[in-house]
Design an enzyme around this catalytic site. Sequence first.
Site, PDB file in Angstrom:
ATOM      1  N   TYR A   1      55.889 -35.810  45.376  1.00  0.00           N
ATOM      2  CA  TYR A   1      54.661 -35.243  44.831  1.00  0.00           C
ATOM      3  C   TYR A   1      54.719 -33.732  44.871  1.00  0.00           C
ATOM      4  O   TYR A   1      55.592 -33.134  45.498  1.00  0.00           O
ATOM      5  CB  TYR A   1      53.434 -35.765  45.591  1.00  0.00           C
ATOM      6  CG  TYR A   1      53.251 -35.182  46.978  1.00  0.00           C
ATOM      7  CD1 TYR A   1      54.083 -35.538  48.031  1.00  0.00           C
ATOM      8  CD2 TYR A   1      52.252 -34.236  47.234  1.00  0.00           C
ATOM      9  CE1 TYR A   1      53.920 -35.001  49.294  1.00  0.00           C
ATOM     10  CE2 TYR A   1      52.081 -33.690  48.503  1.00  0.00           C
ATOM     11  CZ  TYR A   1      52.920 -34.081  49.530  1.00  0.00           C
ATOM     12  OH  TYR A   1      52.758 -33.543  50.775  1.00  0.00           O
TER      13      TYR A   1
ATOM     14  N   LYS B   1      59.778 -33.416  49.302  1.00  0.00           N
ATOM     15  CA  LYS B   1      58.310 -33.505  49.288  1.00  0.00           C
ATOM     16  C   LYS B   1      57.935 -34.944  48.955  1.00  0.00           C
ATOM     17  O   LYS B   1      57.565 -35.290  47.818  1.00  0.00           O
ATOM     18  CB  LYS B   1      57.702 -32.504  48.299  1.00  0.00           C
ATOM     19  CG  LYS B   1      56.223 -32.248  48.613  1.00  0.00           C
ATOM     20  CD  LYS B   1      55.725 -30.960  48.034  1.00  0.00           C
ATOM     21  CE  LYS B   1      54.225 -30.786  48.214  1.00  0.00           C
ATOM     22  NZ  LYS B   1      53.769 -30.718  49.597  1.00  0.00           N
TER      23      LYS B   1
ATOM     24  N   GLU C   1      57.772 -26.469  61.322  1.00  0.00           N
ATOM     25  CA  GLU C   1      56.645 -26.143  60.443  1.00  0.00           C
ATOM     26  C   GLU C   1      55.413 -26.842  60.987  1.00  0.00           C
ATOM     27  O   GLU C   1      55.449 -27.419  62.064  1.00  0.00           O
ATOM     28  CB  GLU C   1      56.954 -26.562  59.008  1.00  0.00           C
ATOM     29  CG  GLU C   1      57.227 -28.045  58.855  1.00  0.00           C
ATOM     30  CD  GLU C   1      57.615 -28.452  57.436  1.00  0.00           C
ATOM     31  OE1 GLU C   1      57.190 -27.789  56.477  1.00  0.00           O
ATOM     32  OE2 GLU C   1      58.323 -29.465  57.302  1.00  0.00           O
TER      33      GLU C   1
ATOM     34  N   LEU D   1      59.970 -28.414  54.901  1.00  0.00           N
ATOM     35  CA  LEU D   1      59.734 -28.348  53.465  1.00  0.00           C
ATOM     36  C   LEU D   1      59.729 -26.868  53.072  1.00  0.00           C
ATOM     37  O   LEU D   1      58.959 -26.091  53.648  1.00  0.00           O
ATOM     38  CB  LEU D   1      58.383 -28.963  53.103  1.00  0.00           C
ATOM     39  CG  LEU D   1      58.145 -28.917  51.597  1.00  0.00           C
ATOM     40  CD1 LEU D   1      58.942 -30.010  50.896  1.00  0.00           C
ATOM     41  CD2 LEU D   1      56.676 -29.032  51.267  1.00  0.00           C
TER      42      LEU D   1
HETATM   43  N1  PDD Z   1      51.476 -29.403  51.722  1.00  0.00           N
HETATM   44  N2  PDD Z   1      55.228 -27.976  54.812  1.00  0.00           N
HETATM   45  C1  PDD Z   1      54.675 -29.179  54.607  1.00  0.00           C
HETATM   46  C2  PDD Z   1      55.080 -30.312  55.480  1.00  0.00           C
HETATM   47  C3  PDD Z   1      53.731 -29.354  53.570  1.00  0.00           C
HETATM   48  O1  PDD Z   1      53.196 -30.565  53.352  1.00  0.00           O
HETATM   49  C4  PDD Z   1      53.357 -28.237  52.776  1.00  0.00           C
HETATM   50  C5  PDD Z   1      52.365 -28.335  51.656  1.00  0.00           C
HETATM   51  C6  PDD Z   1      53.967 -26.998  53.025  1.00  0.00           C
HETATM   52  C7  PDD Z   1      53.667 -25.775  52.219  1.00  0.00           C
HETATM   53  O2  PDD Z   1      54.235 -25.885  50.933  1.00  0.00           O
HETATM   54  P1  PDD Z   1      53.599 -25.117  49.687  1.00  0.00           P
HETATM   55  O3  PDD Z   1      53.605 -23.666  50.013  1.00  0.00           O
HETATM   56  O4  PDD Z   1      54.508 -25.455  48.561  1.00  0.00           O
HETATM   57  O5  PDD Z   1      52.204 -25.664  49.498  1.00  0.00           O
HETATM   58  C8  PDD Z   1      54.907 -26.909  54.049  1.00  0.00           C
HETATM   59  C9  PDD Z   1      50.628 -29.680  50.577  1.00  0.00           C
HETATM   60  C10 PDD Z   1      49.696 -28.583  50.250  1.00  0.00           C
HETATM   61  C11 PDD Z   1      49.971 -31.031  50.748  1.00  0.00           C
HETATM   62  O6  PDD Z   1      50.663 -31.932  51.197  1.00  0.00           O
HETATM   63  O7  PDD Z   1      48.801 -31.191  50.402  1.00  0.00           O
END
Ligand code: PDD
Length: 300
Positions: free
Chosen positions: A41, A155, A187, A211
């Site tokens: 996703y 992701k 993270e 991620l």
């Molecule tokens: N989550 N690390 C993890 C485990 C994440 O699920 C996310 C983002 C990030 C940050 O990635 P980005 O900058 O591309 O949003 C880091 C999204 C927002 C979610 O699962 O809703």
Amino acid sequence: MHPLTAALPSTLCYLDGEYTALKDARISVLDRGFIFGDGVYEVVPVYHGQPFCFEAHMARLDRSLAELQIANPLTPAEWRAIAMRLVAPGGDAPQSVYFQVTRGVAPRDHAMVKGLQPTVFVMVNPLPPVADAVRAKGVACVSAEDFRWQKAHIKSTSLLGAVLARQISVEAGAAETVMFRGEWLSEASSSNVWIVKDGGVFGPPKDNLVLTGIRYGLIERLCAEHGIPFALRRIARDEVSGADELLLSSATKEVLPVSTLDGRPIGNGRPGPIYQTLYAAYQEAKQRNAQQQQQGATTA
Ligand code: PDD
């Protein structure tokens, strides 16, 4: 029925070529996304009606799909067209687009089935900004061992590890769970984590253990534009507790200052100057992106 289940919105979503009310959209019980979490996703923020960092999100979607050996069923232009049709017309309020691809429907068998028709789902949700009062104070976080798997760079919709990790901070009344693999920072449950030390911004390397958020590239660029040193390297636990500032980043949090970790203040316990600079730069980048896209340009 739970009130949240009863109150599913009737806003339009996209499912396998059809636009239907979100509350009525249905997939097969044998969808491999449902059975195995066999899907990926993206969450893309939309400001002033324009997706932010769209190309970078599409590139990451391709990388995630490649890991699952699923061919991307749509082109970036097709993904964008679906998103734009769902984004609330005329509304200027921030929204987020959720894109999901699963391997498709087949009798239950762990082995990857080749040639299935992937299930494609897109929905748009409101993206309420983090309240100014919260930004002014910073948020509390707790730490935990990173018990997720070794392929955190995908992701994936298999998010049980993230759900369990997030619940640790929910139960502690905190905003996020900052995770370590042994001594090393990885993270948070749904955000990346950055330390600020001596005026520089440092984040964990882009490897299989985190991620790589789309904000990795963005924060690097904003740091470069503002003369802030930026580096990716392994970060030890005591560097996190001893940081001058600690930041979270994600599509929904943008950049967010952490004031305490496990109840102990980070730095002076208040949002610091690097956060202030990056947050202001982030807001400018959003404005610039919307203006450029409204004028027909496609870069963020
Ligand atoms: N989550 N690390 C993890 C485990 C994440 O699920 C996310 C983002 C990030 C940050 O990635 P980005 O900058 O591309 O949003 C880091 C999204 C927002 C979610 O699962 O809703």
